[in-house]
Motif scaffolding. Structure first.
Motif, PDB file in Angstrom:
ATOM      1  N   ARG A 150       0.821  -1.204   0.000  1.00 54.70           N
ATOM      2  CA  ARG A 150       0.000   0.000   0.000  1.00 54.70           C
ATOM      3  C   ARG A 150       0.864   1.266   0.000  1.00 54.70           C
ATOM      4  O   ARG A 150       0.531   2.254  -0.647  1.00 54.70           O
ATOM      5  N   GLY A 151       1.963   1.235   0.745  1.00 52.34           N
ATOM      6  CA  GLY A 151       2.798   2.422   0.847  1.00 52.34           C
ATOM      7  C   GLY A 151       3.738   2.608  -0.321  1.00 52.34           C
ATOM      8  O   GLY A 151       3.600   3.547  -1.105  1.00 52.34           O
ATOM      9  N   VAL A 152       4.697   1.678  -0.483  1.00 53.77           N
ATOM     10  CA  VAL A 152       5.768   1.864  -1.464  1.00 53.77           C
ATOM     11  C   VAL A 152       5.320   1.544  -2.897  1.00 53.77           C
ATOM     12  O   VAL A 152       5.438   2.380  -3.796  1.00 53.77           O
ATOM     13  N   ILE A 153       4.808   0.330  -3.129  1.00 53.80           N
ATOM     14  CA  ILE A 153       4.481  -0.075  -4.505  1.00 53.80           C
ATOM     15  C   ILE A 153       3.338   0.764  -5.076  1.00 53.80           C
ATOM     16  O   ILE A 153       3.455   1.315  -6.177  1.00 53.80           O
ATOM     17  N   TYR A 154       2.227   0.871  -4.338  1.00 51.41           N
ATOM     18  CA  TYR A 154       1.115   1.699  -4.825  1.00 51.41           C
ATOM     19  C   TYR A 154       1.560   3.155  -4.987  1.00 51.41           C
ATOM     20  O   TYR A 154       1.280   3.796  -6.013  1.00 51.41           O
ATOM     21  N   GLY A 155       2.256   3.674  -3.982  1.00 46.54           N
ATOM     22  CA  GLY A 155       2.717   5.056  -4.039  1.00 46.54           C
ATOM     23  C   GLY A 155       3.639   5.308  -5.216  1.00 46.54           C
ATOM     24  O   GLY A 155       3.544   6.343  -5.889  1.00 46.54           O
ATOM     25  N   PHE A 156       4.509   4.346  -5.506  1.00 39.35           N
ATOM     26  CA  PHE A 156       5.444   4.491  -6.624  1.00 39.35           C
ATOM     27  C   PHE A 156       4.700   4.485  -7.961  1.00 39.35           C
ATOM     28  O   PHE A 156       4.968   5.317  -8.834  1.00 39.35           O
ATOM     29  N   LEU A 157       3.761   3.541  -8.121  1.00 42.00           N
ATOM     30  CA  LEU A 157       2.989   3.456  -9.367  1.00 42.00           C
ATOM     31  C   LEU A 157       2.169   4.723  -9.594  1.00 42.00           C
ATOM     32  O   LEU A 157       2.077   5.230 -10.715  1.00 42.00           O
ATOM     33  N   LYS A 158       1.584   5.225  -8.533  1.00 44.87           N
ATOM     34  CA  LYS A 158       0.676   6.370  -8.625  1.00 44.87           C
ATOM     35  C   LYS A 158       1.442   7.693  -8.764  1.00 44.87           C
ATOM     36  O   LYS A 158       1.137   8.510  -9.634  1.00 44.87           O
ATOM     37  N   LYS A 159       2.437   7.897  -7.909  1.00 41.52           N
ATOM     38  CA  LYS A 159       3.090   9.207  -7.843  1.00 41.52           C
ATOM     39  C   LYS A 159       4.285   9.348  -8.780  1.00 41.52           C
ATOM     40  O   LYS A 159       4.552  10.429  -9.293  1.00 41.52           O
ATOM     41  N   TYR A 160       5.002   8.252  -9.004  1.00 43.57           N
ATOM     42  CA  TYR A 160       6.212   8.342  -9.819  1.00 43.57           C
ATOM     43  C   TYR A 160       5.977   7.910 -11.274  1.00 43.57           C
ATOM     44  O   TYR A 160       6.475   8.543 -12.193  1.00 43.57           O
ATOM     45  N   LEU A 161       5.235   6.804 -11.459  1.00 38.55           N
ATOM     46  CA  LEU A 161       4.966   6.355 -12.827  1.00 38.55           C
ATOM     47  C   LEU A 161       3.700   6.995 -13.407  1.00 38.55           C
ATOM     48  O   LEU A 161       3.375   6.778 -14.573  1.00 38.55           O
ATOM     49  N   LYS A 162       2.964   7.717 -12.545  1.00 33.49           N
ATOM     50  CA  LYS A 162       1.767   8.460 -12.980  1.00 33.49           C
ATOM     51  C   LYS A 162       0.667   7.559 -13.540  1.00 33.49           C
ATOM     52  O   LYS A 162      -0.096   7.966 -14.419  1.00 33.49           O
ATOM     53  N   PHE A 163       0.586   6.292 -13.053  1.00 30.36           N
ATOM     54  CA  PHE A 163      -0.525   5.425 -13.432  1.00 30.36           C
ATOM     55  C   PHE A 163      -1.777   5.972 -12.763  1.00 30.36           C
ATOM     56  O   PHE A 163      -1.700   6.577 -11.692  1.00 30.36           O
ATOM     57  N   ASN A 164      -2.951   5.714 -13.393  1.00 32.53           N
ATOM     58  CA  ASN A 164      -4.165   6.149 -12.716  1.00 32.53           C
ATOM     59  C   ASN A 164      -4.446   5.255 -11.510  1.00 32.53           C
ATOM     60  O   ASN A 164      -3.850   4.178 -11.356  1.00 32.53           O
ATOM     61  N   THR A 165      -5.341   5.680 -10.664  1.00 30.78           N
ATOM     62  CA  THR A 165      -5.581   5.016  -9.383  1.00 30.78           C
ATOM     63  C   THR A 165      -5.985   3.559  -9.549  1.00 30.78           C
ATOM     64  O   THR A 165      -5.462   2.673  -8.863  1.00 30.78           O
ATOM     65  N   LEU A 166      -6.906   3.288 -10.490  1.00 27.06           N
ATOM     66  CA  LEU A 166      -7.416   1.924 -10.673  1.00 27.06           C
ATOM     67  C   LEU A 166      -6.323   0.964 -11.119  1.00 27.06           C
ATOM     68  O   LEU A 166      -6.199  -0.148 -10.595  1.00 27.06           O
ATOM     69  N   ILE A 167      -5.519   1.385 -12.078  1.00 20.13           N
ATOM     70  CA  ILE A 167      -4.430   0.530 -12.577  1.00 20.13           C
ATOM     71  C   ILE A 167      -3.405   0.300 -11.476  1.00 20.13           C
ATOM     72  O   ILE A 167      -2.900  -0.822 -11.309  1.00 20.13           O
ATOM     73  N   SER A 168      -3.094   1.331 -10.711  1.00 15.02           N
ATOM     74  CA  SER A 168      -2.138   1.210  -9.609  1.00 15.02           C
ATOM     75  C   SER A 168      -2.626   0.212  -8.561  1.00 15.02           C
ATOM     76  O   SER A 168      -1.860  -0.622  -8.082  1.00 15.02           O
ATOM     77  N   ILE A 169      -3.908   0.293  -8.226  1.00 16.47           N
ATOM     78  CA  ILE A 169      -4.492  -0.640  -7.252  1.00 16.47           C
ATOM     79  C   ILE A 169      -4.462  -2.057  -7.808  1.00 16.47           C
ATOM     80  O   ILE A 169      -4.127  -3.014  -7.095  1.00 16.47           O
ATOM     81  N   PHE A 170      -4.821  -2.214  -9.089  1.00 15.63           N
ATOM     82  CA  PHE A 170      -4.872  -3.535  -9.717  1.00 15.63           C
ATOM     83  C   PHE A 170      -3.489  -4.200  -9.703  1.00 15.63           C
ATOM     84  O   PHE A 170      -3.354  -5.356  -9.303  1.00 15.63           O
ATOM     85  N   ILE A 171      -2.467  -3.477 -10.142  1.00 16.50           N
ATOM     86  CA  ILE A 171      -1.105  -4.030 -10.190  1.00 16.50           C
ATOM     87  C   ILE A 171      -0.621  -4.379  -8.789  1.00 16.50           C
ATOM     88  O   ILE A 171      -0.053  -5.451  -8.554  1.00 16.50           O
TER      89      ILE A 171
END
Length: 229
Positions: A150-171
């Protein structure tokens, strides 16, 4: 550190975890792994700052506890309802409960056949040490998993790779399921996936890593109680 390299290291980290855990005692290995992970976070302050965290104020503890229990109940209801819907169709229920070899091979990296018998699991001393480590390990592992996913992987996908919220949660939830899967059927994989999705949703809603940590702890504790009643 380059963003793509960091993402590659996360995936590699999870794969290595699977490989080494069949060679050495799982709990012992995880203590070392968790220690290395938190040391990395301590040294890499920018990734630590991605994690939304705040202590619960004294006058809000009761509300916090109530919400944790409520969300855990909702989570169990979601899992119960989708399993009940599957059970309405025998073929569908059999399909999801069947132990698919492809799922087992992917989730375990097909390494069970070459497991090294370095540690005699029938040894009473090894067994007792393993039980003690398991009891101590449970809360530590939950904190580690929530901060990692929830912290590192989701945060990295969302904030650094700029994935949208749904894709970040799914991955994040797929990786969460992969880490927990070990010779399981599809429905168990889905249970873990739903757990990951739900915890991610609560984390986003509350903007505090304490919520998914405590919900995860209560969820796991109830499973253990149900198993031993």
């Amino acid at each position: 550190m380059d963003k793509k390299i960091f993402l590659f290291l996360i995936v590699l980290f999870l794969v290595i975890q699977k490989i080494i855990s069949v060679i050495v005692p799982y709990n012992l290995f995880m203590y070392v792994l968790i220690g290395a992970f938190f040391y990395f976070l301590y040294k890499s302050k920018k990734y630590l700052k991605m994690i939304s965290f705040s202590w619960v104020e004294k006058n809000r503890i009761f509300k916090f506890v109530f919400e944790v229990i409520l969300y855990t109940v909702i989570l169990y209801l979601i899992i119960f309802v989708y399993q009940w819907l599957l059970s309405l169709n025998d073929n569908l229920f059999y399909f999801f409960n069947f132990n698919w070899d492809i799922i087992n091979n992917i989730s375990t990296l097909n390494l069970q056949k070459i497991e090294m018998q370095i540690f005699d699991k029938t040894n009473i001393i090894i067994k007792n040490i393993d039980i003690i480590l398991s009891i101590i390990y449970i809360p530590i592992a939950i904190i580690y998993e929530e901060i990692l996913f929830r912290g590192v992987i989701y945060g990295f996908l969302k904030k650094y790779l700029k994935f949208n919220t749904l894709i970040s949660i799914f991955i994040t939830s797929i990786l969460f399921s992969f880490m927990h899967s070990n010779s399981i059927n599809i429905i168990d994989f889905l249970n873990i996936f739903i757990l990951g999705m739900f915890l991610n949703y609560i984390y986003i809603k509350k903007e505090n890593i304490l919520y998914p940590i405590m919900i995860h702890f209560v969820y796991n504790s109830l499973i253990l109680i149900f198993l031993y009643i």
